[in-house]
Design an enzyme around this catalytic site. Sequence first.
Site, mmCIF file in Angstrom:
data_model
loop_
_atom_site.group_PDB
_atom_site.id
_atom_site.type_symbol
_atom_site.label_atom_id
_atom_site.label_comp_id
_atom_site.label_asym_id
_atom_site.label_seq_id
_atom_site.Cartn_x
_atom_site.Cartn_y
_atom_site.Cartn_z
ATOM 1 N N ARG A 40 -6.976 9.116 20.067
ATOM 2 C CA ARG A 40 -7.700 8.979 21.337
ATOM 3 C C ARG A 40 -8.804 7.939 21.166
ATOM 4 O O ARG A 40 -9.639 8.053 20.272
ATOM 5 C CB ARG A 40 -8.303 10.325 21.751
ATOM 6 N N HIS A 43 -15.977 5.996 28.767
ATOM 7 C CA HIS A 43 -16.691 6.905 27.882
ATOM 8 C C HIS A 43 -18.158 6.436 27.808
ATOM 9 O O HIS A 43 -18.547 5.737 26.869
ATOM 10 C CB HIS A 43 -16.022 6.907 26.499
ATOM 11 N N GLU A 50 -16.628 13.472 29.737
ATOM 12 C CA GLU A 50 -17.811 14.325 29.876
ATOM 13 C C GLU A 50 -18.724 13.949 31.033
ATOM 14 O O GLU A 50 -19.891 13.569 30.845
ATOM 15 C CB GLU A 50 -18.597 14.335 28.559
ATOM 16 N N ASN A 102 -13.639 19.318 25.349
ATOM 17 C CA ASN A 102 -14.468 18.909 24.209
ATOM 18 C C ASN A 102 -15.360 20.096 23.866
ATOM 19 O O ASN A 102 -16.224 20.480 24.656
ATOM 20 C CB ASN A 102 -15.352 17.705 24.567
ATOM 21 N N TYR A 155 -17.957 21.966 21.115
ATOM 22 C CA TYR A 155 -18.788 21.850 19.908
ATOM 23 C C TYR A 155 -19.550 23.122 19.556
ATOM 24 O O TYR A 155 -19.741 23.418 18.389
ATOM 25 C CB TYR A 155 -19.803 20.710 20.070
ATOM 26 N N GLU A 206 -11.956 16.866 21.733
ATOM 27 C CA GLU A 206 -13.033 16.629 20.765
ATOM 28 C C GLU A 206 -13.458 17.954 20.171
ATOM 29 O O GLU A 206 -13.604 18.943 20.884
ATOM 30 C CB GLU A 206 -14.282 15.997 21.412
HETATM 31 C C1 GAL Z 1 -19.539 14.082 22.828
HETATM 32 C C2 GAL Z 1 -19.239 12.649 23.125
HETATM 33 C C3 GAL Z 1 -18.927 11.826 21.930
HETATM 34 C C4 GAL Z 1 -19.695 12.209 20.684
HETATM 35 C C5 GAL Z 1 -19.808 13.704 20.506
HETATM 36 C C6 GAL Z 1 -20.729 14.165 19.399
HETATM 37 O O1 GAL Z 1 -20.391 14.594 23.794
HETATM 38 O O2 GAL Z 1 -18.141 12.560 23.997
HETATM 39 O O3 GAL Z 1 -19.074 10.499 22.300
HETATM 40 O O4 GAL Z 1 -20.885 11.540 20.611
HETATM 41 O O5 GAL Z 1 -20.258 14.299 21.681
HETATM 42 O O6 GAL Z 1 -22.035 14.265 19.829
#
Ligand code: GAL
Length: 484
Positions: free
Chosen positions: A84, A129, A174, A316, A318, A384
């Site tokens: 990607r 992006h 995002e 995405n 995290y 992500e």
């Molecule tokens: C996401 C973003 C990425 C990368 C990642 C880690 O929000 O799409 O570009 O920076 O976070 O912070």
Amino acid sequence: MTSNLQLCNYTFPKGFAWGASTAAYQIEGGWDADGKGPNVWDTFTHQGGDRVFKNQTGDVACGSYTLWEEDLKCIKQLGLTHYRFSLSWSRLLPDGTTGFINQKGIDYYNKVIDDLLTNGIMPMVTLNHFDLPQALEDQGGWLSENIVGFFNKYAEFCFNTFGNRVKMWITINEPSIVAKYAYENGLHAPGIKESGTGAYQTAHNMIKAHAKAWHTYHLLFKEKQHGFVSLALNANWAEPLDPTSEADVKATERYLAFSLGWFAKPIFIDGDYPPLMKSSVAAKSKEQGYPSSRLPEFTKEEMQMIKGTADFFCLNYYTTRKIRHQEYAQARPSFQADEEVEEIKDPSWPISSIEWLAVVPWGIRKLLKHIKDTCNDPIIYITENGFAQSDPAPLEDAQRWEYFRQTLLEILKGIYIDKANVKGYFVWSLMDNFEWTEGYSKRFGLFHVDYNSSSLPRVPYTSASEYAKVVSSNRLPEPEKKLK
Ligand code: GAL
């Protein structure tokens, strides 16, 4: 619980997509090479002002504009089935419009796409992006409704130019981050602070821009190109700080409505914002003496146009938060005051060297289930997921791989136990890169990049070799400890 997984031998479904993700501004460099026009991140970083760590810029970054072949080696070394990446809008269309097309930009992405396909790797391409062309920002950027038409023309140009080979498209990455950070609190480029209105107006235009581009694809290209179009939504999982507190439970629902629901409900369900979001912003706006809600409304025709405009779900993920109800006594309106939540990181969660990224692997499983239940059981790609190390970062990153492994295990549970329709997983990121306001101080890569060496060498972390094993076997090594 365990038995289902054992039954499946920790194996991912057949044909599972294994990828890694990057974004143009974060890796390419070549900020003004070969006719590229400036974008908002070029302007923002060049202005300095300590808004980015040590005033670093993406001028050079990983040098991928000239070092693509090095990136390809990394991708092949991992054995990825998918890659990607994003297109730099102002590399292709320097002033954002099709009035002038930069052939050198087309050549670059043609090479990337062709090399991937030659090696049996499927490209997944993000149209935008974070790096809006500066020329369009000068005309109001995402705050102006005109952007909907500009974006649609750009999308059509990309489908037309690359769509004979690219089958997986992500329109916008995002949108909630752009809305909140670029146009509400001003921490991201272009640094606009329109508290209480900027985020909503941005999101409104982004949703329309996405939907219009989706229709353009389906009207003009789908029949011939047979591709799929979606957008990438980031979301934290969230749980009430005190599950017995009605206020915290409600606040958690609000938090999810103001993040994932803000985009997912209009696009995947019915063309409109979540009721909780509408009622909160309307009530606050009224108290503040506004004649109408600061949250814009979609017309009936717009709702029709928006609903159902995603062919799969890109998540995405995290981190996760505990949520407490919190009222903010602020003089001016703000997204935060409308949302009325306080986000809390449980002290037991490890922090992955970037302050907001508490490591909570089980959160992804809950989120997958939530998406399945609230978004019509879509096909899901995790576009992500990753963990940062601070600089300097050791090549032996066993702890970080353990975070990946635990996350993959939760995804397996999501697939086999909760029956979430997960079809792929992409690590953020292929290599260390420009981490927005953190500059080069945080390293998310599977490959280490040495920014002090002019050849910008990429060297695998331990996580890269471990990930390659998972990719090639399509399964996780059996955990030694008993599963809970
Ligand atoms: C996401 C973003 C990425 C990368 C990642 C880690 O929000 O799409 O570009 O920076 O976070 O912070």
